[in-house]
Scaffold this motif. Sequence first.
Motif, short mmCIF file in Angstrom:
data_model
loop_
_atom_site.label_atom_id
_atom_site.label_comp_id
_atom_site.label_asym_id
_atom_site.label_seq_id
_atom_site.Cartn_x
_atom_site.Cartn_y
_atom_site.Cartn_z
N GLU A 286 0.83 -1.20 0.00
CA GLU A 286 0.00 0.00 0.00
C GLU A 286 0.87 1.26 0.00
N LEU A 287 1.99 1.21 0.73
CA LEU A 287 2.88 2.37 0.77
C LEU A 287 3.51 2.63 -0.59
N VAL A 288 3.90 1.56 -1.28
CA VAL A 288 4.46 1.71 -2.63
C VAL A 288 3.43 2.34 -3.56
N ARG A 289 2.19 1.87 -3.47
CA ARG A 289 1.13 2.42 -4.32
C ARG A 289 0.89 3.90 -4.01
N SER A 290 0.92 4.24 -2.73
CA SER A 290 0.69 5.63 -2.33
C SER A 290 1.82 6.53 -2.81
N ILE A 291 3.05 6.06 -2.74
CA ILE A 291 4.20 6.83 -3.22
C ILE A 291 4.08 7.05 -4.72
N ALA A 292 3.75 5.97 -5.45
CA ALA A 292 3.60 6.07 -6.91
C ALA A 292 2.49 7.05 -7.28
N SER A 293 1.39 6.99 -6.53
CA SER A 293 0.26 7.89 -6.80
C SER A 293 0.65 9.34 -6.53
N ALA A 294 1.41 9.57 -5.45
CA ALA A 294 1.83 10.93 -5.11
C ALA A 294 2.83 11.48 -6.13
N ALA A 295 3.65 10.59 -6.71
CA ALA A 295 4.68 11.03 -7.67
C ALA A 295 4.13 11.18 -9.08
N GLU A 296 3.04 10.50 -9.37
CA GLU A 296 2.49 10.52 -10.73
C GLU A 296 1.91 11.87 -11.07
N GLY A 297 2.04 12.28 -12.33
CA GLY A 297 1.50 13.56 -12.78
C GLY A 297 1.51 13.63 -14.29
N GLN A 298 1.41 14.83 -14.81
CA GLN A 298 1.37 15.00 -16.26
C GLN A 298 2.63 14.50 -16.94
N GLU A 299 3.78 14.60 -16.25
CA GLU A 299 5.05 14.26 -16.88
C GLU A 299 5.64 12.94 -16.40
N LEU A 300 5.06 12.34 -15.38
CA LEU A 300 5.52 11.05 -14.86
C LEU A 300 4.36 10.07 -14.81
#
Length: 514
Positions: A286-300
């Motif tokens: 869950e922590l990995v998913r949350s980190i990925a979600s927080a880092a994701e954006g228009q350019e990532l």
Amino acid sequence: MKKLTDDEILKLLSEPNGAEKIMALRVDTDALYDSAVRLFIEKRAAAPLLLRLANKKRCLIEMSGNEELIGAVGEALSSDAPKLRRNAARLAGCLKTSGLTELLIKALDNEEQRFVRPSMLLALGSIGGEKAADYLKKYCVAPAADESERKHFSEESAALVSALRETAPRVEHAFTGLKTIWTLELRCPDMLAHQLVEELAELGLEAYDIRSSSVKIKTGDIDNLYNARCFREALFVIANGVDTQPEAIAKKAVPMLLKLMHETHTGEPPFRFRVEMDIACENRTELVRSIASAAEGQELKNAPSDYEVELRVEGSIKSCRLYAKLFTRKDKRFSYRAESIPASMDPSVAASVLRLAQDYLIVNARVIDPCCGSGTFLIERGLLSPCASLTGVDIAHKAIEVARRNTALSGVDAKYTVNDILRFVCHRPYDELICNLPFGNRVGTHSSCEALYRGLIARLPELVRHGGIAILYTMEFTLLKRIIRENEGRITLLSQHRTEAGGLTPEIFILRVE
């Protein structure tokens, strides 16, 4: 391995974090998978457990080919239970079966629960295809009716953005090299860092912050860096001492990842990334998913199965270190390793061990490896300095086949023979003997190792010329030290050095034959 009954599985799943508790047990995974599939097909139960099992590649492959399960997932999308509809959508996203696209679209059109919609949108993005892409382009997120819906509006909007990125045409980004100076941390075999430091110095690179299994350097010439062979991987340093919270990690990591990707690659964003976390904690997934979600954006774009750069998170649940690892710049140093066998020697370990012994090695030596395995140690010896001949011996036909294939790719000239080194006929003693000796806890048994070790040490004066060198790498160091003492006068122990490999602590012995 314990096998859980259906009732035991359902009881555990009724508890908080039940699926995680089940996966943490020492249970028969095959039996658990069969039970979870059966429970979902027959009772529409155990969906959280199936989602956990889908993280295992073998289970996911089997699930993706199970037509009855896929049918059950499709039916569950229109269930009266909102949580089941959400879990069915998540399963559909894992399965990536195009046959579920129309059912997902229909379910999403009829979905009244806002907390379910993000999973359906993400599933459409995961499945992809023209039909899903067209639907997502036209999809509008309904405004929040009141404050209680604001969180769900935000989640649904983020899911739509992510799904649209998933279905967008894939952009290729080619690595073009470093344009500025970057700080990198090189990971090397434990307690062999100084061999890497020496190697880097020969390449004009100055190492600092030298630890037991890592060093740091600053460089703008990555091609020169990869002339070194004594490190396993190179990580771009992002930050240290970061709170292990998704938002804090993303705040530090995203600017660095974007700077690295923009500066060193062709093509426009989005850049594909994944999160790799080396922190022991209960809610790791869950922590990995949350980190990925927080880092994701228009350019990532979070793309765990098709990534260009990895965000590495290491440390503790309180404080962590952040690194980036590029996968667009291919590491071809050990590309000769087309195949390996169980307990094969890591090539960076082989290179480091040989550099440790470099003062004892000679140019144009005749070299033998009596337990050559897949050929790694012998190949690295040939790449270190010119050798008059390289001879590999192994009792296993499979090992010799693999060694020959690997050596053909390495450009090194070596000859191999299937034989027991205790029976091998040596017509002319060699200058050097190098060997990754079998470990009793990896290959064979302690007693079989003892027979081999005693026989090999007894034969050293036949196999290696007077004044010649033997380099032995083994986990059975207590046994080997005893045998060396018993042969005092025939061989001399010149050096002994401990290292680490796969959680074990083997030792390196450098001997001279008297």
